[in-house]
Design a protein around this motif. Structure first.
Motif, short mmCIF file in Angstrom:
data_model
loop_
_atom_site.label_atom_id
_atom_site.label_comp_id
_atom_site.label_asym_id
_atom_site.label_seq_id
_atom_site.Cartn_x
_atom_site.Cartn_y
_atom_site.Cartn_z
N THR A 89 0.85 -1.19 0.00
CA THR A 89 0.00 0.00 0.00
C THR A 89 0.88 1.24 0.00
O THR A 89 2.04 1.20 0.40
N THR A 90 0.33 2.35 -0.45
CA THR A 90 1.10 3.58 -0.59
C THR A 90 0.66 4.62 0.43
O THR A 90 -0.52 4.73 0.73
N VAL A 91 1.61 5.36 0.94
CA VAL A 91 1.35 6.46 1.87
C VAL A 91 2.05 7.70 1.33
O VAL A 91 3.16 7.61 0.80
N ARG A 92 1.38 8.85 1.42
CA ARG A 92 2.00 10.12 1.00
C ARG A 92 2.56 10.82 2.23
O ARG A 92 1.84 11.07 3.19
N VAL A 93 3.85 11.11 2.17
CA VAL A 93 4.55 11.74 3.29
C VAL A 93 5.04 13.11 2.83
O VAL A 93 5.70 13.22 1.79
N THR A 94 4.68 14.14 3.59
CA THR A 94 5.13 15.50 3.30
C THR A 94 6.27 15.84 4.25
O THR A 94 6.13 15.71 5.47
N ILE A 95 7.39 16.23 3.66
CA ILE A 95 8.64 16.46 4.39
C ILE A 95 9.04 17.93 4.30
O ILE A 95 8.96 18.53 3.24
N ASN A 96 9.48 18.48 5.42
CA ASN A 96 10.18 19.76 5.42
C ASN A 96 11.65 19.43 5.60
O ASN A 96 12.04 18.83 6.61
N ARG A 97 12.45 19.79 4.60
CA ARG A 97 13.87 19.47 4.62
C ARG A 97 14.67 20.74 4.92
O ARG A 97 14.47 21.76 4.25
N PRO A 98 15.57 20.67 5.91
CA PRO A 98 16.41 21.83 6.19
C PRO A 98 17.14 22.28 4.92
O PRO A 98 17.68 21.47 4.18
N GLY A 99 17.08 23.60 4.65
CA GLY A 99 17.75 24.15 3.48
C GLY A 99 16.90 24.14 2.22
O GLY A 99 17.33 24.61 1.18
N THR A 100 15.68 23.59 2.30
CA THR A 100 14.78 23.55 1.15
C THR A 100 13.55 24.40 1.48
O THR A 100 12.92 24.18 2.51
N ALA A 101 13.23 25.34 0.62
CA ALA A 101 12.15 26.29 0.90
C ALA A 101 10.77 25.63 0.88
O ALA A 101 9.94 25.88 1.75
N GLU A 102 10.52 24.81 -0.12
CA GLU A 102 9.19 24.21 -0.29
C GLU A 102 9.14 22.80 0.30
O GLU A 102 10.13 22.07 0.24
N PRO A 103 7.98 22.40 0.84
CA PRO A 103 7.84 21.02 1.33
C PRO A 103 8.00 20.02 0.17
O PRO A 103 7.69 20.34 -0.97
N LEU A 104 8.48 18.85 0.50
CA LEU A 104 8.66 17.77 -0.48
C LEU A 104 7.59 16.72 -0.24
O LEU A 104 7.26 16.41 0.90
N GLU A 105 7.05 16.18 -1.32
CA GLU A 105 6.03 15.12 -1.24
C GLU A 105 6.63 13.81 -1.73
O GLU A 105 7.24 13.78 -2.79
N PHE A 106 6.43 12.77 -0.94
CA PHE A 106 6.89 11.44 -1.32
C PHE A 106 5.72 10.47 -1.25
O PHE A 106 5.03 10.41 -0.24
N ASP A 107 5.48 9.73 -2.33
CA ASP A 107 4.53 8.63 -2.30
C ASP A 107 5.37 7.37 -2.11
O ASP A 107 6.13 6.99 -3.00
N ILE A 108 5.22 6.76 -0.93
CA ILE A 108 6.09 5.64 -0.55
C ILE A 108 5.25 4.38 -0.43
O ILE A 108 4.23 4.36 0.28
N THR A 109 5.69 3.32 -1.11
CA THR A 109 5.00 2.04 -1.02
C THR A 109 5.58 1.26 0.15
O THR A 109 6.78 1.01 0.21
N ARG A 110 4.71 0.92 1.09
CA ARG A 110 5.13 0.19 2.28
C ARG A 110 5.63 -1.20 1.91
O ARG A 110 5.21 -1.78 0.91
N ALA A 111 6.52 -1.72 2.74
CA ALA A 111 7.09 -3.06 2.53
C ALA A 111 7.32 -3.71 3.90
O ALA A 111 7.17 -3.06 4.94
N VAL A 112 7.69 -4.97 3.87
CA VAL A 112 8.06 -5.67 5.11
C VAL A 112 9.43 -5.15 5.51
O VAL A 112 10.36 -5.15 4.71
N ILE A 113 9.54 -4.70 6.76
CA ILE A 113 10.79 -4.15 7.28
C ILE A 113 11.36 -5.15 8.29
O ILE A 113 10.70 -5.50 9.26
N ASN A 114 12.57 -5.60 8.02
CA ASN A 114 13.26 -6.50 8.94
C ASN A 114 14.34 -5.72 9.66
O ASN A 114 15.20 -5.10 9.02
N ILE A 115 14.30 -5.73 10.98
CA ILE A 115 15.29 -5.00 11.77
C ILE A 115 16.28 -5.99 12.36
O ILE A 115 15.91 -6.98 12.92
#
Length: 89
Positions: A63-89
């Motif tokens: 499934t996909t989630v949209r994440v809005t990021i404020n990045r230091p040194g970047t004026a405008e917010p960044l949008e990322f559509d990220i597809t979730r996956a199984v995360i192994n730690i």
């Protein structure tokens, strides 16, 4: 677990990526350490508890989630559509 694969830390009322997990969807999408997550699927997350933020970022693999990021040194917010996956730690 299933999600985007980031470590978060609270800084005042903001959620900051301390580091993306190597090879996880967030890193592959371009999320970096020190990025501030402002919104998840359009919802402001500042001031939410960690468990509430995790619930928004985690979800069924594929499934996909949209994440809005404020990045230091970047004026405008960044949008990322990220597809979730199984995360192994």
């Amino acid at each position: 677990y299933e999600g985007i694969g980031v470590y978060l830390e609270a800084q005042e009322t903001r959620w900051v990526v301390s580091s993306p997990i190597t090879g996880a969807p967030a890193e592959l999408a371009g999320v970096r350490a020190r990025d501030v997550i402002a919104r998840v699927d359009g919802r402001e997350i500042g001031g939410l508890a960690l468990e509430d933020v995790q619930k928004l970022l985690r979800g069924k693999a594929g499934t996909t989630v949209r994440v809005t990021i404020n990045r230091p040194g970047t004026a405008e917010p960044l949008e990322f559509d990220i597809t979730r996956a199984v995360i192994n730690i």
